[in-house]
Design an enzyme around this catalytic site. Structure first.
Site, PDB file in Angstrom:
ATOM      1  N   GLU A  89      -0.297  -4.600   9.145  1.00 28.26           N
ATOM      2  CA  GLU A  89      -0.943  -4.725   8.352  1.00 28.26           C
ATOM      3  C   GLU A  89      -1.373  -3.275   8.345  1.00 28.26           C
ATOM      4  O   GLU A  89      -1.025  -2.849   9.412  1.00 28.26           O
ATOM      5  CB  GLU A  89      -2.113  -5.664   9.472  1.00 28.26           C
ATOM      6  CG  GLU A  89      -1.914  -6.086   9.739  1.00 28.26           C
ATOM      7  CD  GLU A  89      -2.102  -7.549   8.310  1.00 28.26           C
ATOM      8  OE1 GLU A  89      -2.133  -7.665   7.468  1.00 28.26           O
ATOM      9  OE2 GLU A  89      -1.456  -8.869   8.863  1.00 28.26           O
ATOM     10  N   CYS A 153      -8.384 -10.193  15.178  1.00 27.95           N
ATOM     11  CA  CYS A 153      -7.437  -9.557  14.795  1.00 27.95           C
ATOM     12  C   CYS A 153      -8.153  -8.481  13.643  1.00 27.95           C
ATOM     13  O   CYS A 153      -8.037  -6.945  14.183  1.00 27.95           O
ATOM     14  CB  CYS A 153      -6.466 -10.126  13.799  1.00 27.95           C
ATOM     15  SG  CYS A 153      -5.953 -11.207  14.930  1.00 27.95           S
ATOM     16  N   HIS A 172       0.670  -8.740  13.429  1.00 26.54           N
ATOM     17  CA  HIS A 172       0.457  -9.773  13.778  1.00 26.54           C
ATOM     18  C   HIS A 172       2.083 -10.555  14.142  1.00 26.54           C
ATOM     19  O   HIS A 172       2.846 -10.229  13.421  1.00 26.54           O
ATOM     20  CB  HIS A 172       0.140 -10.544  11.917  1.00 26.54           C
ATOM     21  CG  HIS A 172      -1.441 -10.684  12.249  1.00 26.54           C
ATOM     22  ND1 HIS A 172      -1.887 -10.343  11.438  1.00 26.54           N
ATOM     23  CD2 HIS A 172      -2.483 -11.397  13.373  1.00 26.54           C
ATOM     24  CE1 HIS A 172      -3.293 -10.468  11.457  1.00 26.54           C
ATOM     25  NE2 HIS A 172      -3.599 -11.546  12.331  1.00 26.54           N
TER      26      HIS A 172
END
Length: 205
Positions: A89, A153, A172
């Site tokens: 991310e 998250c 992730h």
């Protein structure tokens, strides 16, 4: 002749999440525990922490972990049913948290950090990390994402990015055995973290 004192190791803090929804055993925490078994090498002190899927706990615990460990790098790991590779991310968002946590709670005003920017982009270049993973001997492949979703998250990622965006990352992982084993996921995390540390160290030179 005085004995030489070894320089203190730099700390890498890696977190995984506890159970939620259909994930009675959270792959993120299982992968982080396996990473701890494998280690990061003699130069790094690896600290791991399981975090409950609760907004209020993330809001209080994550800053305390930064303060306690003064980490060189923080990597939050979460599970995503949509992932089939390690998903790196690149940024996190401050608003839009409208999905209740495991206690049925929401953050105040659906916001992570009041008064902070709407979005924070990590200083670590995930496209470089992604290339390092995909060019390695690891069986695990990686992709880059620019939206971690608006749940715990993303919430944890923004919390840490707001503290230090140059030393924070989020990964992730796919559910266990879809397609990777816990050992393979841990190996992939190790390659990713090594690549991140390389970037941080190069900036310090």
């Amino acid at each position: 002749m005085p004995a030489q004192v070894e320089p203190s190791k730099k700390t890498v803090l890696v977190t995984g999440f506890g159970p939620f929804g259909v994930y009675k055993v959270n792959t993120s925490w299982e992968a982080v525990k396996e990473l701890y078994k494998q280690g990061l090498g003699v130069d790094w002190e690896l600290v791991i922490e399981e975090i409950p899927v609760e907004y209020c706990t993330v809001k209080s615990k994550v800053p305390k972990l930064w303060e306690k460990h003064n980490p060189h790098l923080v990597v939050h790991v979460g599970v995503s049913g949509m992932a089939s590779e390690l998903t790196l991310e690149q940024k996190a968002f401050n608003y839009g948290y409208e999905k209740s946590d495991v206690k049925g709670c929401l953050p105040d005003a659906n916001c992570c950090v009041h008064g902070a920017d709407e979005c924070i982009t990590a200083g670590i270049k995930m496209n470089i990390v992604c290339a390092d993973i995909n060019n390695s001997d690891s069986k695990v492949k990686a992709v880059v994402s620019h939206d971690a979703g608006r749940y715990l998250c993303d919430f944890s990622y923004f919390t840490s990015l707001h503290i230090n965006k140059h030393r924070t990352a989020f990964i992730h992982v796919p559910p266990l055995d879809q397609p990777y084993t816990v050992q393979e996921l841990a190996e992939g995390l190790k390659v990713a973290i090594t690549a991140m540390l390389k970037q941080i160290e190069e900036k310090l030179q």
